[in-house]
Design a protein around this motif. Structure first.
Motif, short mmCIF file in Angstrom:
data_model
loop_
_atom_site.label_atom_id
_atom_site.label_comp_id
_atom_site.label_asym_id
_atom_site.label_seq_id
_atom_site.Cartn_x
_atom_site.Cartn_y
_atom_site.Cartn_z
N UNK A 188 0.83 -1.20 0.00
CA UNK A 188 0.00 0.00 0.00
C UNK A 188 0.86 1.26 0.00
N UNK A 189 1.99 1.22 0.70
CA UNK A 189 2.87 2.39 0.80
C UNK A 189 3.40 2.80 -0.57
N UNK A 190 3.51 1.85 -1.48
CA UNK A 190 4.01 2.14 -2.83
C UNK A 190 3.02 2.96 -3.65
N UNK A 191 1.74 2.84 -3.35
CA UNK A 191 0.73 3.60 -4.10
C UNK A 191 0.17 4.76 -3.28
N UNK A 192 0.51 4.80 -1.99
CA UNK A 192 -0.06 5.82 -1.12
C UNK A 192 0.93 6.13 0.01
N UNK A 193 1.56 7.28 -0.05
CA UNK A 193 2.55 7.65 0.97
C UNK A 193 1.90 7.84 2.33
N UNK A 194 0.61 8.16 2.37
CA UNK A 194 -0.08 8.40 3.65
C UNK A 194 -0.55 7.09 4.28
N UNK A 195 0.37 6.15 4.35
CA UNK A 195 0.09 4.84 4.96
C UNK A 195 1.10 4.60 6.08
N UNK A 196 0.61 4.17 7.23
CA UNK A 196 1.51 3.80 8.32
C UNK A 196 0.94 2.60 9.07
N UNK A 197 1.78 1.99 9.86
CA UNK A 197 1.37 0.80 10.60
C UNK A 197 2.08 0.80 11.95
N UNK A 198 1.32 0.55 13.01
CA UNK A 198 1.89 0.49 14.35
C UNK A 198 1.82 -0.95 14.87
N UNK A 199 2.88 -1.35 15.55
CA UNK A 199 2.92 -2.66 16.18
C UNK A 199 2.78 -2.50 17.69
#
Length: 261
Positions: A188-199
């Motif tokens: 998803x990050x490759x098509x949308x920079x406004x992507x993040x994930x928290x662990x």
């Protein structure tokens, strides 16, 4: 005589929490609904059974928390009542119900931004339905995702372009694989920079050990995405960081308390 199949009930929106939930004096400044978050409960991979009341109840704490945090901004929260509890292969019924719910928001409230916030299988539904024109953000909590299969199409990500996306997953989740949500986030990050994930380290599927931090993170993200508020530093850093850093961001203990200082 062949027995006819019983048709599925129509999807519905549960009661409104927040700006649309009753007492105007406790709502937004002008009592209007300026944005909506749709909570998508957990489901099952294959089932024609009625939606689980336990899954619906499981989404209520997040709905109430988000509605309370965004009350003065005019945020309303609804938990979606699915037609059935099953995803059911290519029918993707839960995603279809999520899109219906976004249509219903437009019908009820007009042109307001929508956040899809899904839990477990509801997280998958939120990610799939993100292409709806009213949706500006997606929150996926411990999303259920299918195992990688070279014979099957990968989970779509193009519909996430132009949306704000946050995935939250416990590292000790034994029900939904956190590695699968990382792989999806990386694509998803490759098509949308406004992507993040928290662990959420050491936490399981229900994220009970760090519930206050998870709720605070969800509120910060949803209010930032829907109302243009500045994100807390950890969220802003996660969105700006390149993979894998912004996709394996640890959720710090005391996240919510730190924001209140």
């Amino acid at each position: 005589m062949a027995q006819q199949a019983i048709p599925l009930p129509e999807p519905r929106l549960g009661r409104a929490y927040g700006a649309a939930g009753g007492n105007r004096s406790r709502g937004s400044v002008n009592g209007s609904v300026n944005a909506v978050v749709l909570l998508l409960p957990a489901g099952e991979s294959l089932s024609a059974r009625k939606p689980s009341p336990f899954a619906y109840a499981g989404a209520l704490p997040l709905a109430r928390s988000l509605a309370g945090a965004g009350r003065t901004d005019g945020l309303a929260a609804h938990v979606v009542r699915y037609r059935s509890r099953g995803w059911n292969g290519t029918d993707a019924q839960l995603a279809a119900d999520a899109k219906w719910a976004a249509d219903e928001v437009v019908r009820r409230y007009g042109d307001v931004p929508v956040c899809l916030a899904g839990i477990d299988m509801g997280g998958r539904a939120a990610l799939h339905a993100a292409g709806h024109p009213a949706v500006n953000s997606v929150l996926a909590v411990a999303p259920w995702l299918p195992e990688d299969d070279v014979a099957a199409e990968p989970e779509p990500v193009k519909q996430l372009a132009g949306r704000h996306v946050l995935i939250v997953h416990g590292t000790n989740d034994e029900r939904t694989d956190p590695e699968l949500s990382y792989r999806l986030a990386a694509r998803a990050k490759k098509v949308n920079r406004d992507t993040c994930r928290f662990e959420v380290h050491s936490d399981g599927h229900a994220l009970r050990q760090h519930r206050p931090e998870v709720l605070a993170l969800a509120s910060d993200f949803v209010l930032g995405a829907l109302f243009g508020r500045g994100y807390a530093r950890p969220v802003a850093d996660a969105l700006a960081a390149p993979p894998p850093l912004g996709l394996r961001m640890p959720l710090a203990a005391g996240f919510g308390r730190a924001l209140q200082r």
